[in-house]
Design a protein around this motif. Sequence first.
Motif, PDB file in Angstrom:
ATOM      1  N   THR A 138       0.826  -1.213   0.000  1.00 24.55           N
ATOM      2  CA  THR A 138       0.000   0.000   0.000  1.00 24.55           C
ATOM      3  C   THR A 138       0.858   1.260   0.000  1.00 24.55           C
ATOM      4  O   THR A 138       0.514   2.265  -0.639  1.00 24.55           O
ATOM      5  CB  THR A 138      -0.930   0.006   1.227  1.00 24.55           C
ATOM      6  N   ALA A 139       2.006   1.203   0.710  1.00 19.11           N
ATOM      7  CA  ALA A 139       2.880   2.371   0.820  1.00 19.11           C
ATOM      8  C   ALA A 139       3.876   2.474  -0.331  1.00 19.11           C
ATOM      9  O   ALA A 139       4.679   3.420  -0.364  1.00 19.11           O
ATOM     10  CB  ALA A 139       3.635   2.304   2.147  1.00 19.11           C
ATOM     11  N   GLY A 226      12.034  10.264  13.663  1.00 17.43           N
ATOM     12  CA  GLY A 226      11.581   9.617  12.437  1.00 17.43           C
ATOM     13  C   GLY A 226      12.605   9.579  11.326  1.00 17.43           C
ATOM     14  O   GLY A 226      12.348   8.996  10.266  1.00 17.43           O
ATOM     15  N   THR A 227      13.770  10.172  11.529  1.00 17.17           N
ATOM     16  CA  THR A 227      14.815  10.199  10.502  1.00 17.17           C
ATOM     17  C   THR A 227      15.779   9.037  10.715  1.00 17.17           C
ATOM     18  O   THR A 227      16.335   8.894  11.811  1.00 17.17           O
ATOM     19  CB  THR A 227      15.596  11.523  10.549  1.00 17.17           C
ATOM     20  N   PRO A 228      15.992   8.210   9.689  1.00 17.61           N
ATOM     21  CA  PRO A 228      16.927   7.090   9.856  1.00 17.61           C
ATOM     22  C   PRO A 228      18.371   7.522   9.652  1.00 17.61           C
ATOM     23  O   PRO A 228      18.696   8.189   8.668  1.00 17.61           O
ATOM     24  CB  PRO A 228      16.491   6.119   8.750  1.00 17.61           C
ATOM     25  N   HIS A 260      22.889   2.053  -1.887  1.00 20.26           N
ATOM     26  CA  HIS A 260      22.880   2.555  -0.513  1.00 20.26           C
ATOM     27  C   HIS A 260      21.832   3.654  -0.352  1.00 20.26           C
ATOM     28  O   HIS A 260      21.087   3.684   0.650  1.00 20.26           O
ATOM     29  CB  HIS A 260      24.269   3.085  -0.149  1.00 20.26           C
ATOM     30  N   GLN A 261      21.747   4.530  -1.311  1.00 20.26           N
ATOM     31  CA  GLN A 261      20.769   5.616  -1.237  1.00 20.26           C
ATOM     32  C   GLN A 261      19.341   5.085  -1.278  1.00 20.26           C
ATOM     33  O   GLN A 261      18.460   5.594  -0.575  1.00 20.26           O
ATOM     34  CB  GLN A 261      21.003   6.598  -2.390  1.00 20.26           C
ATOM     35  N   GLU A 262      19.101   4.054  -2.086  1.00 16.71           N
ATOM     36  CA  GLU A 262      17.764   3.479  -2.161  1.00 16.71           C
ATOM     37  C   GLU A 262      17.399   2.793  -0.842  1.00 16.71           C
ATOM     38  O   GLU A 262      16.254   2.875  -0.378  1.00 16.71           O
ATOM     39  CB  GLU A 262      17.675   2.491  -3.317  1.00 16.71           C
ATOM     40  N   ILE A 263      18.367   2.123  -0.221  1.00 16.53           N
ATOM     41  CA  ILE A 263      18.116   1.509   1.082  1.00 16.53           C
ATOM     42  C   ILE A 263      17.774   2.578   2.106  1.00 16.53           C
ATOM     43  O   ILE A 263      16.837   2.424   2.907  1.00 16.53           O
ATOM     44  CB  ILE A 263      19.331   0.669   1.521  1.00 16.53           C
ATOM     45  N   GLU A 264      18.501   3.685   2.107  1.00 14.41           N
ATOM     46  CA  GLU A 264      18.195   4.769   3.036  1.00 14.41           C
ATOM     47  C   GLU A 264      16.799   5.328   2.784  1.00 14.41           C
ATOM     48  O   GLU A 264      16.059   5.634   3.724  1.00 14.41           O
ATOM     49  CB  GLU A 264      19.237   5.878   2.911  1.00 14.41           C
ATOM     50  N   ALA A 269      10.909   5.510   4.457  1.00 19.15           N
ATOM     51  CA  ALA A 269       9.512   5.167   4.184  1.00 19.15           C
ATOM     52  C   ALA A 269       8.963   4.203   5.235  1.00 19.15           C
ATOM     53  O   ALA A 269       7.802   4.313   5.649  1.00 19.15           O
ATOM     54  CB  ALA A 269       9.396   4.556   2.788  1.00 19.15           C
ATOM     55  N   LEU A 270       9.791   3.266   5.682  1.00 23.01           N
ATOM     56  CA  LEU A 270       9.337   2.315   6.695  1.00 23.01           C
ATOM     57  C   LEU A 270       9.131   3.002   8.044  1.00 23.01           C
ATOM     58  O   LEU A 270       8.196   2.676   8.782  1.00 23.01           O
ATOM     59  CB  LEU A 270      10.352   1.180   6.837  1.00 23.01           C
ATOM     60  N   GLY A 271      10.001   3.956   8.368  1.00 22.90           N
ATOM     61  CA  GLY A 271       9.812   4.698   9.606  1.00 22.90           C
ATOM     62  C   GLY A 271       8.479   5.423   9.615  1.00 22.90           C
ATOM     63  O   GLY A 271       7.762   5.422  10.627  1.00 22.90           O
ATOM     64  N   ALA A 272       8.124   6.017   8.479  1.00 27.90           N
ATOM     65  CA  ALA A 272       6.838   6.707   8.374  1.00 27.90           C
ATOM     66  C   ALA A 272       5.678   5.725   8.430  1.00 27.90           C
ATOM     67  O   ALA A 272       4.661   5.980   9.081  1.00 27.90           O
ATOM     68  CB  ALA A 272       6.796   7.523   7.087  1.00 27.90           C
ATOM     69  N   LEU A 273       5.821   4.597   7.738  1.00 27.18           N
ATOM     70  CA  LEU A 273       4.761   3.593   7.697  1.00 27.18           C
ATOM     71  C   LEU A 273       4.442   3.053   9.092  1.00 27.18           C
ATOM     72  O   LEU A 273       3.278   2.836   9.437  1.00 27.18           O
ATOM     73  CB  LEU A 273       5.182   2.438   6.771  1.00 27.18           C
ATOM     74  N   LEU A 274       5.482   2.850   9.893  1.00 26.35           N
ATOM     75  CA  LEU A 274       5.321   2.232  11.208  1.00 26.35           C
ATOM     76  C   LEU A 274       5.275   3.248  12.346  1.00 26.35           C
ATOM     77  O   LEU A 274       5.193   2.852  13.514  1.00 26.35           O
ATOM     78  CB  LEU A 274       6.470   1.250  11.453  1.00 26.35           C
TER      79      LEU A 274
END
Length: 437
Positions: A138-139, A226-228, A260-264, A269-274
């Motif tokens: 969904t995200a 919320g920032t990784p 690496h940038q895509e993983i970051e 996005a996962l931090g926001a989702l959860l």
Amino acid sequence: MTDSTDPANPTEPTDRHIVIVETLTTGSGLSVVEAATRRARRVTFVTRDLDRYAADPLRGLLDSDAVDCRVRETRSASELGAVFEELPTDSPITLIVPNELFLLPTAVAAEKAGLPFLSVPAVRLIRDKHAFRRACATAGVSAPASTAAVTVEEAVAAAEATGYPVVLKPSIGTGSYGVVTAWDAGEVRARFPDVLAEAEAQGGVPLVEGFLIGPVVSAEVLYTAGTPHVLGISDRIMSELPYFLEIAARFPAALAVRTHQEIERICGALGALLSYERGPAHIEFALTARGPVVIEFNPRFAGRNIASMVSAALDWNVFDGIIASYLGEPVRVPAPVGAAAEHALYARRGGRFAGIAGQELARRVLGVEEIRVTARPGATLPDAKDQRGEYGNLWCTGATTEEASIRAATAAAYLRPEFDDPEPRRTSRQNPPPGAD
């Protein structure tokens, strides 16, 4: 997203009361508690059994004046709620759960007590892999195709629709328990009962998922506001199929800048989702032809030796950084000054464990930091199918990732398990990959 300009994190004591509910019995262990005592006015540690930490080198900390230790049933929301009600209210409370097995009862109790913590829906989403996959879709976060199956016929139908090979796994669990591949309907039928039993034991259901082709890596992350902040990427050497044992890991893995940038980006996005605002995370990915695909999100730092490896490679106490992130403080990540690698030890065939031969020789390998025996003498080891078959592990340092990796593999090759049951249960090979004949 990472700031490497200043390796120092705040280390001054705060007015916080840090409450820690259990911790890992491998990896970071009680080091998180020790780091908390350097930052908090008061530290409370809640555990259901002090013997869980009998082998931890910091076990004495739980008997010291630095920690208020409470022995209560940590799998019970009502028991934890009673503990939370007893806590003094003269300073703000920061609640920490480094072991995801205790997340849900803690979240339920914290919600009732009005303590700031992860929401119950967020915890359920993290723990349930099927719900997590659907939320990722969904995200717009790339995750494997996943279908729940409660009968073997449903599993076969899902596998046919997904396309072989498939991965069968419990929707709830860790340590690769019950995770196995299947290449056709016959293998699905043969392996499904074990997956079902494992899933039911954890309160979940079996899943049929698409097989992700590519290396497995994990981002070691600290979140603040919320920032990784990605400390680095650790890679994995996996066992032979059909199982998914982690044989070796290295840190830091040198990936393409774009990867690496895509993983970051996905970590953000996962931090926001959860709604994951603060604290560490160990996020696993498969590096597929279409890019990084998230496998799972663990709201804790990695287990086994990864925390020590990250500390050594960055020349920085990662446990201080973990506590800083829980407190919502800025995390300034230093650049690597070296590397580290670990090797897990599995017996090809199970048996009644007696010890590890070859330790004196292995310890003479340059860069060996620790050889840890995790199985107890007299314990019966199962055939190596998941992490329960591990009898020990070791880790090494080196100037480069390759140097550390070679050292770890060399030391592991000098070691072999010893069994005190009949000869047919023994293996004469030195730490062969699980599943090898």
